[in-house]
Design a protein around this motif. Structure first.
Motif, short mmCIF file in Angstrom:
data_model
loop_
_atom_site.label_atom_id
_atom_site.label_comp_id
_atom_site.label_asym_id
_atom_site.label_seq_id
_atom_site.Cartn_x
_atom_site.Cartn_y
_atom_site.Cartn_z
N ILE A 32 -1.64 -12.39 -2.99
CA ILE A 32 -0.91 -11.63 -4.30
C ILE A 32 -2.18 -11.28 -5.22
CG2 ILE A 32 0.19 -11.96 -6.29
CD1 ILE A 32 2.25 -14.11 -4.96
N ASP A 33 -3.07 -12.04 -5.43
CA ASP A 33 -4.35 -11.79 -6.06
C ASP A 33 -5.01 -10.25 -5.36
OD1 ASP A 33 -3.92 -13.19 -8.15
OD2 ASP A 33 -4.97 -15.07 -7.27
N ALA A 34 -5.30 -10.78 -4.18
CA ALA A 34 -6.03 -9.57 -3.36
C ALA A 34 -5.06 -8.32 -3.36
CB ALA A 34 -6.05 -10.12 -1.91
N ALA A 35 -3.89 -8.42 -3.25
CA ALA A 35 -3.09 -7.06 -3.36
C ALA A 35 -3.10 -6.43 -4.84
CB ALA A 35 -1.55 -7.44 -2.82
N TRP A 222 0.40 -1.23 -2.28
CA TRP A 222 1.08 -0.31 -3.10
C TRP A 222 1.97 -1.52 -4.15
CZ3 TRP A 222 6.11 -0.90 -4.43
CH2 TRP A 222 6.88 0.26 -5.15
N ALA A 223 2.56 -2.46 -4.03
CA ALA A 223 3.06 -3.22 -5.03
C ALA A 223 1.92 -3.74 -5.80
CB ALA A 223 3.96 -4.32 -4.33
N GLY A 224 0.81 -3.96 -5.43
CA GLY A 224 -0.22 -4.71 -6.53
C GLY A 224 -0.64 -3.58 -7.29
N ARG A 225 -0.82 -2.22 -6.80
CA ARG A 225 -0.91 -1.25 -7.56
C ARG A 225 -0.09 -0.98 -9.00
NH1 ARG A 225 -3.36 4.10 -4.16
NH2 ARG A 225 -5.07 2.89 -3.29
N PHE A 276 8.25 -6.76 -24.85
CA PHE A 276 9.29 -7.60 -24.05
C PHE A 276 9.45 -7.00 -22.90
CE2 PHE A 276 13.38 -8.92 -22.83
CZ PHE A 276 13.23 -10.19 -22.15
N GLY A 277 9.96 -5.71 -23.01
CA GLY A 277 10.66 -4.83 -21.74
C GLY A 277 9.47 -4.66 -20.67
N SER A 278 8.21 -4.27 -21.11
CA SER A 278 7.28 -3.95 -20.45
C SER A 278 6.83 -5.36 -19.61
CB SER A 278 5.79 -3.53 -21.32
OG SER A 278 4.77 -3.43 -20.29
N ALA A 279 6.95 -6.33 -20.43
CA ALA A 279 6.62 -7.72 -19.53
C ALA A 279 7.57 -8.13 -18.67
CB ALA A 279 6.53 -8.74 -20.78
N ILE A 280 8.83 -7.73 -18.69
CA ILE A 280 9.82 -8.09 -17.74
C ILE A 280 9.78 -7.08 -16.44
CG2 ILE A 280 12.38 -7.82 -17.39
CD1 ILE A 280 11.59 -10.37 -19.00
N ARG A 281 9.13 -5.78 -16.86
CA ARG A 281 9.20 -4.94 -15.44
C ARG A 281 7.92 -5.52 -14.83
NH1 ARG A 281 10.42 -1.13 -19.62
NH2 ARG A 281 8.29 -0.80 -20.01
N ARG A 286 6.18 -8.41 -10.05
CA ARG A 286 5.21 -9.55 -9.33
C ARG A 286 6.25 -10.54 -8.70
NH1 ARG A 286 -0.16 -11.40 -10.68
NH2 ARG A 286 -0.48 -13.34 -9.33
N ALA A 287 7.34 -10.69 -9.05
CA ALA A 287 8.30 -11.37 -8.20
C ALA A 287 8.78 -10.68 -6.97
CB ALA A 287 9.73 -11.66 -8.83
N PHE A 288 8.75 -9.52 -6.78
CA PHE A 288 9.08 -8.92 -5.56
C PHE A 288 7.46 -9.11 -4.70
CE2 PHE A 288 7.85 -4.94 -3.33
CZ PHE A 288 8.71 -4.86 -2.24
N LEU A 289 6.69 -8.87 -5.30
CA LEU A 289 5.20 -9.19 -4.73
C LEU A 289 5.10 -10.56 -4.02
CD1 LEU A 289 2.51 -7.81 -3.83
CD2 LEU A 289 1.63 -8.44 -5.97
N THR A 290 5.30 -11.27 -4.85
CA THR A 290 5.24 -12.74 -4.42
C THR A 290 6.13 -13.06 -3.35
OG1 THR A 290 4.86 -13.66 -6.84
CG2 THR A 290 5.69 -15.22 -5.39
N ALA A 291 7.63 -12.62 -3.52
CA ALA A 291 8.22 -12.98 -2.28
C ALA A 291 8.07 -12.26 -0.76
CB ALA A 291 9.71 -12.28 -2.57
N GLY A 292 7.27 -11.09 -0.98
CA GLY A 292 6.86 -10.58 0.27
C GLY A 292 5.48 -11.09 0.70
#
Length: 623
Positions: A32-35, A222-225, A276-281, A286-292
């Motif tokens: 995840i950190d690498a991406a 792409w998700a990392g960017r 808050f809205g920005s942090a939730i996005r 990040r959750a999607f990236l973690t799962a992938g």
């Protein structure tokens, strides 16, 4: 003190985190950190910022011996770490064979662990020492350079920015030099060595693993960017809310006086909701990236291990070989993730170094000449202003002084009066050579100020400002600031002359009493008398009094005025005053308007002339 702009200069240290050891870093987190970080590596901005790190070379080269030792220890610890899977391979393949002793294999593992631990500990100490030492050297060098800058420099550079760079940016440099760079090199050795050993252990499994990881990592880039962009947006929104809060809390009396608490609360709530809205996005992506990453990385590893298990079952590979392959895969993944995380620290430190170098390479606007003249020894000062022109760099369209010509004799007391903006304070600034004249010249005892070392000139001048500076120290040290080598007896004599002794003696610990930050435990009149005592202790030929009694009540003004009269004895004195009653004993009064001298004479002469001085005096009398 002014604060750094939230948009143009915000401390970068808020989001950095220390790299964790490989053994404690899960493989999925490494990926995840690498991406999230790796896409910055090849950008033009990244290469430009990395070049700034070369500026640390002179500071690092001072300690090349320790750096060499740290590198040797790094190679030793990395080699020992890479030997662990080989030792396990031998233990599994040969240690459990009937009739063979396994003690030697365990002793070998223990010996490797001892070597690894000792070399790692010694390396950690060495690089930490280097990081702390380089940071201390850099911080001191930048601070010394800032002390050399004239007030002109701080017209365009916020003091809050300077302080932020001295603290936050140097902390980032310390993180990289003292830990991240070493960990990055160690992880590079582990990554490179792990890849080599993977290929040596099983070329087929290595090729398949590499192919699968490429397939997994490409979409994750792409998700990392996206995560990185959302992280910056979230930090900006947090900074916005902090800026709103800081502005309002610094002006809380005004907010409450106008009963605008609900309005300001709503404004802050809106900023917080945007944050808050920005942090939730960011969290969603990040959750999607973690799962992938978890599914992709572990799916690839499980598939490769399944193939390895099939090879072991078919007798084409030993169990020890498969075990060592798994360990090398973990080492390689951990090294890759650590490098990615370290890269983020390196990029932030490169930007911090660039900002620090801007301060360090800032040339003082007022510098001593190559061969400064020596002022002739004198107990008093003679000043000659010859057609002096001056414009402040920040206001080049406005002439602060325009053709000013004035001579002041030794021992004379001259008062400068006139409306705000007339040029009175500018005269003081030029006399102390905080700025150089734009035209004409100023001579101190016959020597042009531009031919003098500024420090030598300022050593001949004592200043009592309108708002005296009192440091966070005791009363004695605040007075001794006028002459650092003064004895306690000299300090006491100066305090008595300035009429400061009477209130200092009543303080809880007398002269050892801590007076608080900026002298908050003293009254305005007491702070002013401390400043007068400081000037008396310095015993300069020229004394500058800048509105020294304007903010005091009548009783304090009377005491301070007596101290000032004592300080003025036997030396040339220039006085700035708006309250004309304080300059009635001056030998001459110079009336300034729009940077020019419009009147000059004794108080009585000017009062009779009916000019600007007479009008100012009549207005004060009416008031």
């Amino acid at each position: 003190m002014r604060h750094a702009s939230e948009t143009s200069f915000r401390p970068r240290h808020a989001g950095w985190r220390r790299v964790r050891p490989v053994s404690a870093q899960p493989i999925e987190q490494a990926a995840i950190d690498a991406a999230a970080v790796a896409p910055d590596a090849t950008s033009p901005g990244a290469r430009r910022r990395l070049g700034a790190l070369r500026a640390l070379g002179p500071y690092l080269r001072r300690y090349r011996g320790r750096m060499t030792l740290a590198f040797v220890l790094l190679c030793t610890s990395s080699g020992a770490f890479l030997a662990v899977p080989l030792a396990f391979r031998g233990l599994i393949d040969h240690g459990f064979v009937a009739g063979q002793s396994i003690s030697g294999h365990f002793l070998a593992l223990f010996g490797i662990a001892v070597l690894w631990g000792m070399a790692s500990a010694a390396r950690f100490y060495q690089v930490s020492w280097i990081g702390e030492r380089v940071t201390a050297d850099l911080r001191s060098a930048v601070y010394r350079r800032m002390l050399e800058q004239s007030p002109q420099y701080f017209e365009t550079t916020r003091t809050g920015e300077v302080l932020s760079r001295l603290t936050g940016d140097t902390t980032l440099v310390q993180t990289v030099v003292g830990s991240s760079m070493s960990m990055g090199l160690r992880s590079f050795f582990q990554l490179f060595g792990g890849l080599v050993m993977l290929a040596v252990t099983s070329a087929k499994l290595f090729a398949l693993t590499l192919l699968l990881l490429i397939v997994v990592v490409v979409p994750m880039v792409w998700a990392g960017r996206r995560v990185r962009r959302l992280s910056r947006e979230s930090q900006d929104r947090i900074a916005d809310s902090s800026a709103v809060a800081g502005e309002v809390l610094n002006a809380i009396p005004t907010v409450q006086a106008y009963t605008n608490e609900p309005y300001e609360s709503g404004r802050f709530d809106s900023a917080v909701e945007r944050s808050f809205g920005s942090a939730i996005r960011r969290a969603r992506m990040r959750a999607f990236l973690t799962a992938g990453v978890i599914v992709g990385v572990f799916g690839s590893i499980v598939f490769v291990l399944w193939l390895g298990a099939q090879a072991v079952s078919g007798g084409m590979m030993t169990a020890g070989t498969l075990a060592s392959f798994i360990m090398y895969a973990a080492i390689t993944a951990g090294g890759f993730g650590t490098i990615a995380e370290v890269w983020g620290d390196v990029m932030r430190a490169a930007g911090a170094t660039e900002r620090l170098m801007e301060l360090l390479h800032a040339e003082p606007q007022i510098a001593p000449p190559a061969a400064p003249q020596i002022l002739p020894a004198s107990r008093q000062a003679r000043l000659d202003f010859e057609r002096v022109d001056f414009r402040y760099p920040s206001r080049p369209q406005h002439a602060a002084l325009d053709g000013l010509t004035l001579s002041i004799r030794e021992g004379e007391t001259v008062a400068l009066v006139g409306p705000s903006g007339a040029g009175k304070t500018t005269v003081f600034q030029l006399l102390q050579r905080f700025y150089d004249v734009g035209g004409g010249s100023i001579r101190f005892n016959g020597v042009d100020l531009r031919e003098l070392d500024p420090r030598a000139l300022r050593a001949q001048i004592g200043l009592v400002p309108q708002e005296p500076v009192v440091f966070s120290a005791d009363a004695r040290e605040n007075i001794r600031y006028g002459r650092r080598d003064a004895s306690d007896a000299d300090v006491l004599a100066a305090a008595r002359t300035a009429l400061a002794d009477e209130f200092i003696a009543r303080l809880p610990q007398g002269y050892e009493t801590f007076v608080g930050e900026r002298g908050t435990r003293l009254s305005g009149g007491q702070r002013q008398r401390i400043a007068i005592a400081r000037a008396i202790l310095k015993n300069p030929p020229l004394l500058l009094l800048d509105e020294a009694t304007s903010a005091l009540d009548a009783e304090s003004e009377a005491l301070v005025q007596r101290g000032l009269e004592a300080a003025m004895q036997g030396r040339t004195t220039l006085v700035i005053a708006h309250r004309l009653a304080t300059v009635q004993r001056a030998d001459r009064i110079v009336v300034l308007e729009d940077g020019r001298i419009v009147e000059i004479g004794t108080p009585a002469e000017l009062a009779r002339s009916g000019g600007l001085y007479a009008r100012l005096a009549s207005l004060q009398l009416v008031g």
